[in-house]
Enzyme design. Structure first.
Site, PDB file in Angstrom:
ATOM      1  N   SER A 241      79.248  53.326  38.860  1.00 50.60           N
ATOM      2  CA  SER A 241      80.250  52.762  39.754  1.00 50.60           C
ATOM      3  C   SER A 241      80.990  53.925  40.402  1.00 50.60           C
ATOM      4  O   SER A 241      80.793  55.088  40.040  1.00 50.60           O
ATOM      5  CB  SER A 241      81.240  51.897  38.972  1.00 50.60           C
ATOM      6  OG  SER A 241      81.970  52.703  38.060  1.00 50.60           O
ATOM      7  N   LYS A 242      81.860  53.638  41.346  1.00 44.44           N
ATOM      8  CA  LYS A 242      82.613  54.718  41.999  1.00 44.44           C
ATOM      9  C   LYS A 242      83.522  55.444  41.022  1.00 44.44           C
ATOM     10  O   LYS A 242      83.873  56.599  41.222  1.00 44.44           O
ATOM     11  CB  LYS A 242      83.432  54.161  43.168  1.00 44.44           C
ATOM     12  CG  LYS A 242      82.575  53.831  44.378  1.00 44.44           C
ATOM     13  CD  LYS A 242      83.420  53.637  45.614  1.00 44.44           C
ATOM     14  CE  LYS A 242      82.529  53.467  46.837  1.00 44.44           C
ATOM     15  NZ  LYS A 242      83.310  53.336  48.073  1.00 44.44           N
TER      16      LYS A 242
END
Length: 473
Positions: A241-242
């Protein structure tokens, strides 16, 4: 096919270049450099709506920052439309492709029928044997005529031998209704034209590989060797994920990581050489073997990256770190034109911090006044009991002939002896008084670099604070 190893990195400028993409580039770069070959860069920018100049700049700047240099000129797919059209026509002429006139409704019906039989949805080849081109006003797609029997064998140095039956593959679209080529066609044409001998990419592309090998065969070109790298997972074993690694690789630069530390970290995500943890670029290049890449997915470990970065900071020259520190302090709005010398600050701080960003935050007090004290540190150390020792230290420091760390240390030590307290009982309140927090290099070095005037001024400020607290109690 040439005996020279030629690899490529082929990112799409439609989003951030993240840690997974950079690791792929690194492995392809190392394989080429290890074998004295070439590493090429191709920008897959055929999606004009989603491709951006900003994303392209991140790719180019990220590669440059990490030192992953490429050979030859950069290839841009958006500039090769005619080559793709010629390849599509060649496949049509060889009866290895055909026009498909099926409507969306017909395709949906085919998928539904296949699923009702318990089969995976696929095109049923309805137009496969039609022997006609489009009439005026018709805009058919072009499909590749995949072999109906036999197997595709992929001898992958990472995944091992993978065998796919052609019966599992349908006739994929290689040109859309508007004539634009699709991914599997452009990749094959480019790899063939560029002479790519080894394709290093994520194992999420493994399902594309048999299709691409069949297109290579149809064009009469030998397919490259494919090596599929397992994906990288976040620290909890989930898809990135970011928050963990899927953001721009330049964020690692902005957070204060050194390129050599990030490369060292990435090369160990799925590859190893015994128990060795620290690898210079030269060692990576000399030792890297694609066949030693693990088949299992690797998980990010931020603590390992921080540890590696700390190692490389300690090993770096102070003048090199000073340049990075200056850039980060300027980004923070700090005026570094005055003393102390940034090289001296970097020299004492590089042993203590994990990133350049952390170093910058912990060095601000050398160049600017802090607005307030760290609340916890001030509450613990700037207490009434510290008033007299700090007064005596202030007087002793004001009377020094030479503002040098040895003399400063001796002055503090003498006060501690007079007050019958340990050195640290004075050093820590003194540190909070002059830096605003309980964190700094050794107190004598800190004061030496801070300078006499700033030291005495900040001591006066701290003493006034303690006096106010006494009066208010």
């Amino acid at each position: 096919m040439t005996d020279k190893v030629i690899t490529r990195f082929a990112p799409s400028p439609t989003g951030d270049l993240h840690i997974g993409g950079i690791r792929t580039a690194l492995f392809a770069w190392l394989y080429a450099r290890r074998h004295g070959g070439e590493f090429l860069l191709r920008i897959e920018d055929t999606d004009r709506e989603r491709s951006t100049e900003a994303a392209l700049n991140v790719i180019l700047k990220g590669m440059e920052w990490l030192g992953l240099d490429h050979d030859r000129d950069i290839i841009y797919q958006s500039q090769r439309t005619e080559m793709y059209k010629a390849a599509i026509q060649r496949l049509l002429d060889r009866n290895r492709a055909y026009y498909c006139y099926c409507t969306r409704e017909e395709l949906e019906a085919m998928r539904g029928e296949a699923m009702s039989r318990g089969e995976k949805p696929r095109y049923n080849g309805k137009c496969r044997d039609l022997d006609r081109g489009p009439s005026a006003g018709e805009t058919p797609v072009v499909r590749f005529k995949n072999p109906l029997d036999g197997d595709v064998v992929i001898d992958d140095p990472i995944q091992g031998r993978v065998v796919i039956s052609n019966r599992e593959l349908d006739d994929l679209i290689i040109a859309r209704a508007d004539g634009s080529p699709t991914y599997n066609l452009t990749v094959v044409v480019d790899d063939a034209d560029m002479g790519i001998t080894h394709v290093v990419r994520g194992d999420d592309h493994l399902n594309n590989t048999p299709r691409q090998i069949n297109i290579f065969n149809a064009l009469g070109v030998a397919a490259p060797t494919y090596a599929h790298i397992p994906l990288i997972l976040d620290p909890e074993g989930r898809k990135l994920s970011k928050r963990h690694g899927a953001a721009s690789v330049l964020e690692y630069r902005d957070q204060g990581y050194l390129p050599e530390a990030l490369l060292n970290y990435l090369v160990r995500l799925g590859w190893s050489h015994g128990d060795q943890e620290i690898f210079s670029i030269g060692e990576m290049t000399g030792l890297f073997d694609i066949a030693r890449v693990n088949k299992a997915a690797a998980a990010l470990n931020p603590d390992k990256l921080a540890w590696l970065n700390q190692h490389y900071l300690r090993e770096s020259k102070a003048e090199d770190i000073a340049c990075l520190l200056k850039r980060k302090l300027v980004e923070l709005g700090v005026d570094v034109s005055g003393p102390p010398d940034l090289k001296e600050v970097a020299g004492i701080q590089k042993e203590r911090v994990k990133t350049i960003a952390e170093m910058a935050e912990q060095s601000r007090f050398f160049y600017e006044e802090f607005a307030e004290y760290d609340e916890t540190a001030a509450k613990k150390h700037l207490r009434p009991v510290a008033l007299e020792p700090l007064r005596r230290v202030r007087d002793a420091l004001a009377g020094l002939d030479a503002w040098e760390r040895e003399a400063i240390h001796a002055a503090i030590d003498a006060v501690a002896e007079q007050q019958a307290i340990k050195f640290g009982k004075i050093a820590q309140p003194l540190r909070v008084a002059v830096t605003g927090s309980a964190v700094s290099p050794s107190i004598d070095v800190t004061l030496e670099l801070l300078g006499r005037d700033r030291t005495l001024s900040r001591l006066d400020r701290a003493l006034a604070l303690i006096e106010r607290r006494i009066d208010a109690s």
